[in-house]
Design a protein around this motif. Structure first.
Motif, PDB file in Angstrom:
ATOM      1  N   ASP A 177       0.847  -1.191   0.000  1.00 38.45           N
ATOM      2  CA  ASP A 177       0.000   0.000   0.000  1.00 38.45           C
ATOM      3  C   ASP A 177       0.883   1.240   0.000  1.00 38.45           C
ATOM      4  OD1 ASP A 177      -0.014   1.463   2.850  1.00 38.45           O
ATOM      5  OD2 ASP A 177       0.225  -0.682   3.185  1.00 38.45           O
ATOM      6  N   LEU A 178       0.284   2.370  -0.373  1.00 39.27           N
ATOM      7  CA  LEU A 178       1.014   3.635  -0.489  1.00 39.27           C
ATOM      8  C   LEU A 178       0.614   4.644   0.581  1.00 39.27           C
ATOM      9  CD1 LEU A 178       0.709   4.099  -4.380  1.00 39.27           C
ATOM     10  CD2 LEU A 178       2.566   3.020  -3.107  1.00 39.27           C
ATOM     11  N   PHE A 179      -0.167   4.222   1.568  1.00 40.80           N
ATOM     12  CA  PHE A 179      -0.730   5.182   2.515  1.00 40.80           C
ATOM     13  C   PHE A 179       0.262   5.688   3.547  1.00 40.80           C
ATOM     14  CE2 PHE A 179      -4.594   3.273   0.827  1.00 40.80           C
ATOM     15  CZ  PHE A 179      -5.317   4.422   0.540  1.00 40.80           C
ATOM     16  N   GLY A 180       1.502   5.194   3.498  1.00 36.38           N
ATOM     17  CA  GLY A 180       2.537   5.790   4.333  1.00 36.38           C
ATOM     18  C   GLY A 180       2.758   7.237   3.970  1.00 36.38           C
ATOM     19  N   ASP A 181       2.481   7.585   2.715  1.00 35.79           N
ATOM     20  CA  ASP A 181       2.637   8.957   2.231  1.00 35.79           C
ATOM     21  C   ASP A 181       1.498   9.858   2.693  1.00 35.79           C
ATOM     22  OD1 ASP A 181       3.907  10.974   0.655  1.00 35.79           O
ATOM     23  OD2 ASP A 181       2.382  10.689  -0.893  1.00 35.79           O
ATOM     24  N   VAL A 182       0.401   9.247   3.149  1.00 34.11           N
ATOM     25  CA  VAL A 182      -0.789  10.010   3.560  1.00 34.11           C
ATOM     26  C   VAL A 182      -0.979   9.991   5.071  1.00 34.11           C
ATOM     27  CG1 VAL A 182      -3.287  10.240   3.288  1.00 34.11           C
ATOM     28  CG2 VAL A 182      -1.905   9.433   1.363  1.00 34.11           C
ATOM     29  N   HIS A 183      -0.872   8.805   5.654  1.00 43.56           N
ATOM     30  CA  HIS A 183      -1.176   8.638   7.078  1.00 43.56           C
ATOM     31  C   HIS A 183       0.029   8.281   7.948  1.00 43.56           C
ATOM     32  CE1 HIS A 183      -5.226   7.376   5.178  1.00 43.56           C
ATOM     33  NE2 HIS A 183      -5.276   8.650   5.482  1.00 43.56           N
ATOM     34  N   GLY A 184       1.213   8.262   7.355  1.00 44.11           N
ATOM     35  CA  GLY A 184       2.410   7.903   8.116  1.00 44.11           C
ATOM     36  C   GLY A 184       2.944   6.547   7.683  1.00 44.11           C
ATOM     37  N   PRO A 185       4.283   6.320   7.788  1.00 38.57           N
ATOM     38  CA  PRO A 185       4.913   5.075   7.343  1.00 38.57           C
ATOM     39  C   PRO A 185       4.274   3.823   7.944  1.00 38.57           C
ATOM     40  CG  PRO A 185       6.578   6.709   7.877  1.00 38.57           C
ATOM     41  CD  PRO A 185       5.263   7.276   8.316  1.00 38.57           C
ATOM     42  N   PHE A 186       4.082   2.817   7.101  1.00 42.29           N
ATOM     43  CA  PHE A 186       3.549   1.500   7.489  1.00 42.29           C
ATOM     44  C   PHE A 186       2.171   1.590   8.149  1.00 42.29           C
ATOM     45  CE2 PHE A 186       8.233   1.101   7.663  1.00 42.29           C
ATOM     46  CZ  PHE A 186       8.410   0.097   6.720  1.00 42.29           C
ATOM     47  N   SER A 187       1.376   2.607   7.767  1.00 38.55           N
ATOM     48  CA  SER A 187       0.053   2.789   8.389  1.00 38.55           C
ATOM     49  C   SER A 187      -1.000   1.866   7.797  1.00 38.55           C
ATOM     50  CB  SER A 187      -0.399   4.244   8.241  1.00 38.55           C
ATOM     51  OG  SER A 187      -0.428   4.628   6.874  1.00 38.55           O
ATOM     52  N   GLY A 188      -0.815   1.425   6.542  1.00 37.99           N
ATOM     53  CA  GLY A 188      -1.780   0.516   5.918  1.00 37.99           C
ATOM     54  C   GLY A 188      -3.144   1.145   5.757  1.00 37.99           C
ATOM     55  N   LEU A 189      -4.193   0.318   5.890  1.00 35.18           N
ATOM     56  CA  LEU A 189      -5.571   0.794   5.721  1.00 35.18           C
ATOM     57  C   LEU A 189      -6.272   1.010   7.052  1.00 35.18           C
ATOM     58  CD1 LEU A 189      -6.750  -1.518   2.776  1.00 35.18           C
ATOM     59  CD2 LEU A 189      -5.826   0.793   2.643  1.00 35.18           C
ATOM     60  N   THR A 190      -5.511   1.245   8.112  1.00 32.41           N
ATOM     61  CA  THR A 190      -6.116   1.365   9.452  1.00 32.41           C
ATOM     62  C   THR A 190      -7.089   2.531   9.559  1.00 32.41           C
ATOM     63  OG1 THR A 190      -4.122   2.593  10.144  1.00 32.41           O
ATOM     64  CG2 THR A 190      -4.204   0.227  10.643  1.00 32.41           C
ATOM     65  N   ARG A 191      -6.866   3.580   8.775  1.00 32.48           N
ATOM     66  CA  ARG A 191      -7.777   4.732   8.830  1.00 32.48           C
ATOM     67  C   ARG A 191      -9.130   4.426   8.184  1.00 32.48           C
ATOM     68  NH1 ARG A 191      -5.174   9.685   9.835  1.00 32.48           N
ATOM     69  NH2 ARG A 191      -3.388   9.257  11.183  1.00 32.48           N
ATOM     70  N   TYR A 192      -9.205   3.332   7.437  1.00 31.03           N
ATOM     71  CA  TYR A 192     -10.439   2.981   6.725  1.00 31.03           C
ATOM     72  C   TYR A 192     -11.140   1.784   7.370  1.00 31.03           C
ATOM     73  CZ  TYR A 192      -8.451   6.000   3.121  1.00 31.03           C
ATOM     74  OH  TYR A 192      -7.917   7.061   2.443  1.00 31.03           O
ATOM     75  N   VAL A 193     -10.885   1.562   8.639  1.00 32.82           N
ATOM     76  CA  VAL A 193     -11.416   0.381   9.316  1.00 32.82           C
ATOM     77  C   VAL A 193     -12.944   0.329   9.289  1.00 32.82           C
ATOM     78  CG1 VAL A 193     -11.378   1.512  11.588  1.00 32.82           C
ATOM     79  CG2 VAL A 193     -11.303  -0.988  11.434  1.00 32.82           C
ATOM     80  N   GLU A 194     -13.606   1.488   9.263  1.00 35.65           N
ATOM     81  CA  GLU A 194     -15.074   1.514   9.257  1.00 35.65           C
ATOM     82  C   GLU A 194     -15.641   2.017   7.932  1.00 35.65           C
ATOM     83  OE1 GLU A 194     -16.977   2.166  13.378  1.00 35.65           O
ATOM     84  OE2 GLU A 194     -15.331   3.611  13.330  1.00 35.65           O
ATOM     85  N   ASP A 195     -14.805   2.069   6.911  1.00 41.10           N
ATOM     86  CA  ASP A 195     -15.263   2.549   5.609  1.00 41.10           C
ATOM     87  C   ASP A 195     -15.817   1.384   4.797  1.00 41.10           C
ATOM     88  OD1 ASP A 195     -14.939   3.219   2.639  1.00 41.10           O
ATOM     89  OD2 ASP A 195     -14.546   5.160   3.574  1.00 41.10           O
ATOM     90  N   PRO A 196     -17.104   1.378   4.469  1.00 42.25           N
ATOM     91  CA  PRO A 196     -17.703   0.233   3.767  1.00 42.25           C
ATOM     92  C   PRO A 196     -17.163   0.020   2.360  1.00 42.25           C
ATOM     93  CG  PRO A 196     -19.286   2.040   3.952  1.00 42.25           C
ATOM     94  CD  PRO A 196     -18.111   2.402   4.799  1.00 42.25           C
ATOM     95  N   ILE A 197     -16.884   1.108   1.614  1.00 45.41           N
ATOM     96  CA  ILE A 197     -16.403   0.954   0.234  1.00 45.41           C
ATOM     97  C   ILE A 197     -15.027   0.297   0.212  1.00 45.41           C
ATOM     98  CG2 ILE A 197     -15.700   2.173  -1.860  1.00 45.41           C
ATOM     99  CD1 ILE A 197     -17.821   4.272  -1.243  1.00 45.41           C
ATOM    100  N   VAL A 198     -14.116   0.800   1.025  1.00 44.87           N
ATOM    101  CA  VAL A 198     -12.759   0.250   1.066  1.00 44.87           C
ATOM    102  C   VAL A 198     -12.776  -1.188   1.570  1.00 44.87           C
ATOM    103  CG1 VAL A 198     -10.467   0.438   2.121  1.00 44.87           C
ATOM    104  CG2 VAL A 198     -11.654   2.500   1.333  1.00 44.87           C
ATOM    105  N   ASN A 199     -13.549  -1.452   2.622  1.00 48.11           N
ATOM    106  CA  ASN A 199     -13.599  -2.789   3.212  1.00 48.11           C
ATOM    107  C   ASN A 199     -14.209  -3.815   2.262  1.00 48.11           C
ATOM    108  OD1 ASN A 199     -12.971  -3.163   6.405  1.00 48.11           O
ATOM    109  ND2 ASN A 199     -13.464  -1.042   5.937  1.00 48.11           N
ATOM    110  N   ILE A 200     -15.387  -3.510   1.743  1.00 45.80           N
ATOM    111  CA  ILE A 200     -16.091  -4.477   0.887  1.00 45.80           C
ATOM    112  C   ILE A 200     -15.337  -4.699  -0.418  1.00 45.80           C
ATOM    113  CG2 ILE A 200     -18.215  -4.888  -0.424  1.00 45.80           C
ATOM    114  CD1 ILE A 200     -19.718  -3.397   1.824  1.00 45.80           C
ATOM    115  N   THR A 201     -14.825  -3.614  -1.010  1.00 44.59           N
ATOM    116  CA  THR A 201     -14.048  -3.752  -2.249  1.00 44.59           C
ATOM    117  C   THR A 201     -12.806  -4.595  -2.013  1.00 44.59           C
ATOM    118  OG1 THR A 201     -14.810  -1.585  -3.021  1.00 44.59           O
ATOM    119  CG2 THR A 201     -12.872  -2.513  -4.101  1.00 44.59           C
TER     120      THR A 201
END
Length: 448
Positions: A177-201
């Protein structure tokens, strides 16, 4: 594919497949070693080799943060590697051949048969065409859905790029994943834990990439044929059982722990994603080091089982696990035949499943023991990392960025063997089979 057909006749399909992955890794290592691939100058050879192996073997373990420490060039190199690694270099070479309208030779068909874990060459080219079409459609659909969601957080160009990168990564079970550039290094998808689109997709992409292209083709044909093959029935039923059971156990274990701050829908989505992703997905919405030890061990078991044969995932494979379970059940009931969905399973398949599992266990146990010596970490963390590498899951408890050089080499070996398969690798290096001219008398050994 033309070059493959000129390979030495003594190079069997398993040997060529193993060699193909090695060449891909070598090319990726060279490109990632270039100054243009890194934001902070040239990365070390061992780190470039690790990242190239992880991408080619669609694992997702990373010693450097992909979003912050690699340039767009370096990220595209990874994308190409895990696209080729996920679909298989033989499959991608076939695409080039088909585009150029060249004939697929017998040698190449044998390679395709081996790469797709097929028992017959019949219809193999048609299957490959379908694999390529399905993969393109699924990845493009995932990219559109993810990009639409990311538009809320970033500019249009970046959202489109992130949507494409993550769709290809998740479908191929690569887990980068590339979200280290958005949410900090090695952050992964933790900010989207309750997001239905990201989770279901993400769950759909992991599932479709992990059930195998043979099953995917069979499901698409179901409306016309009105039936599924035995292989597809076993993969789909076992996958469903593992997902539901894994999600239920995860929910139960983490209800008053990591899931506590989430609303009901978030708890359910997090439980299902964390049950699906160990089977080679590699993306997580929960911080793995914060999980209870019992939950971490549950994920180790799921990672060891892995995905389906002929898919983008690793592990001992769903069908191997299913066959072991029904074999034990049959023996407990005193049955001579092993029957699955009213079909008798041959003893050769049972022996293959047992051999695959034992080879995998020996590999993981040996690697864990060696990592316990080279790394300063507790046993469960080391075991988790070893199984994640073997199962090409890409989930980490934080040990990967801290690995020593010896530890990186061990993980590289595990990722490579986990992707090519212990049996394929064993067949690739085994001597020529000679016909046995005699048999020894039967003997008895007391068991239990």
């Amino acid at each position: 594919m033309a070059n493959l057909s000129l390979a030495h006749l003594r190079l069997t399909p398993p040997k060529i497949l193993s060699l193909g992955f090695i060449l891909l890794i070598a090319a990726g290592t060279l490109l990632l070693s270039l100054p243009a691939a890194s934001t902070g100058g040239r990365i070390s050879f061992i780190d470039a080799l690790f990242m190239a192996t992880s991408a080619t073997c669609v694992t997702g373990l990373a010693v450097i943060d992909t979003g912050t420490e690699l340039t767009v060039f370096g990220q595209v190199v990874l994308l190409v590697l895990f696209q080729f690694g996920g679909l298989g270099f033989v499959t991608m070479a076939t695409l080039i051949t088909l585009v150029l309208s060249k004939r697929i030779s017998l040698k190449e068909r044998l390679l395709l048969q081996e790469s797709m874990n097929q028992n017959s060459m019949q219809g193999i080219v048609k299957l490959i065409r379908r694999v390529l079409i399905y993969s393109l459609v699924i990845q493009l659909s995932g990219a559109i859905l993810l990009a639409a969601r990311f538009l809320k957080d970033m500019p249009v160009g970046k959202a489109l790029y992130y949507g494409l990168f993550h769709s290809v990564s998740i479908f191929n079970n690569a887990g980068f994943d590339l979200f280290g550039d958005v949410h900090g290094p090695f952050s992964g998808l933790t900010r989207y834990v309750e997001d239905p689109i990201v989770n279901i997709t993400s769950m759909l992409l992991i599932f479709l990439g992990g059930i195998g292209f043979i099953v995917l083709s069979d499901v698409v044909d179901f409306p016309k044929r009105k039936r599924l093959t035995l292989h597809s029935k076993v993969v789909l039923s076992t996958s469903a059982a593992l997902i539901v059971t894994g999600a239920a156990v995860f929910f139960w274990l983490e209800l008053n722990s990591t899931l506590k701050p989430l609303h009901t829908g978030g708890k359910i989505m997090a439980s299902f994603l964390q049950a699906i992703t160990p089977r080679s997905g590699g993306v997580t919405t929960i911080e793995i080091p914060l999980l209870r030890e019992s939950t971490q061990f549950l994920m180790i078991l799921l990672m060891f089982i892995g995905a389906a044969p002929g898919s983008t995932g690793g592990g001992i494979k769903i069908t191997t696990f299913a066959l072991l379970v029904v074999t034990v059940y049959a023996r407990i009931r005193g049955k001579e035949d092993i029957v699955v969905f009213r079909h008798r399973i041959s003893k050769d398949n049972v022996y293959r499943a047992i051999t695959m599992t034992l080879l995998s266990l020996i590999l993981v146990v040996t690697a864990t023991m060696l990592l316990s010596v080279t790394e300063s970490a507790d046993f469960l963390t080391v075991l988790f990392e070893a199984v994640s590498a073997f199962g090409t899951s890409g989930i980490t408890m934080g040990l990967t960025p801290e690995l020593t050089t010896a530890g990186k080499i061990l993980i590289i070996i595990l990722m490579f063997v986990g992707r090519t398969g212990p049996l394929t690798l064993a067949y690739a290096i085994k001597p020529k089979k000679n016909k046995e001219l005699y048999r020894y008398p039967e003997g008895n050994i007391t068991i239990g």
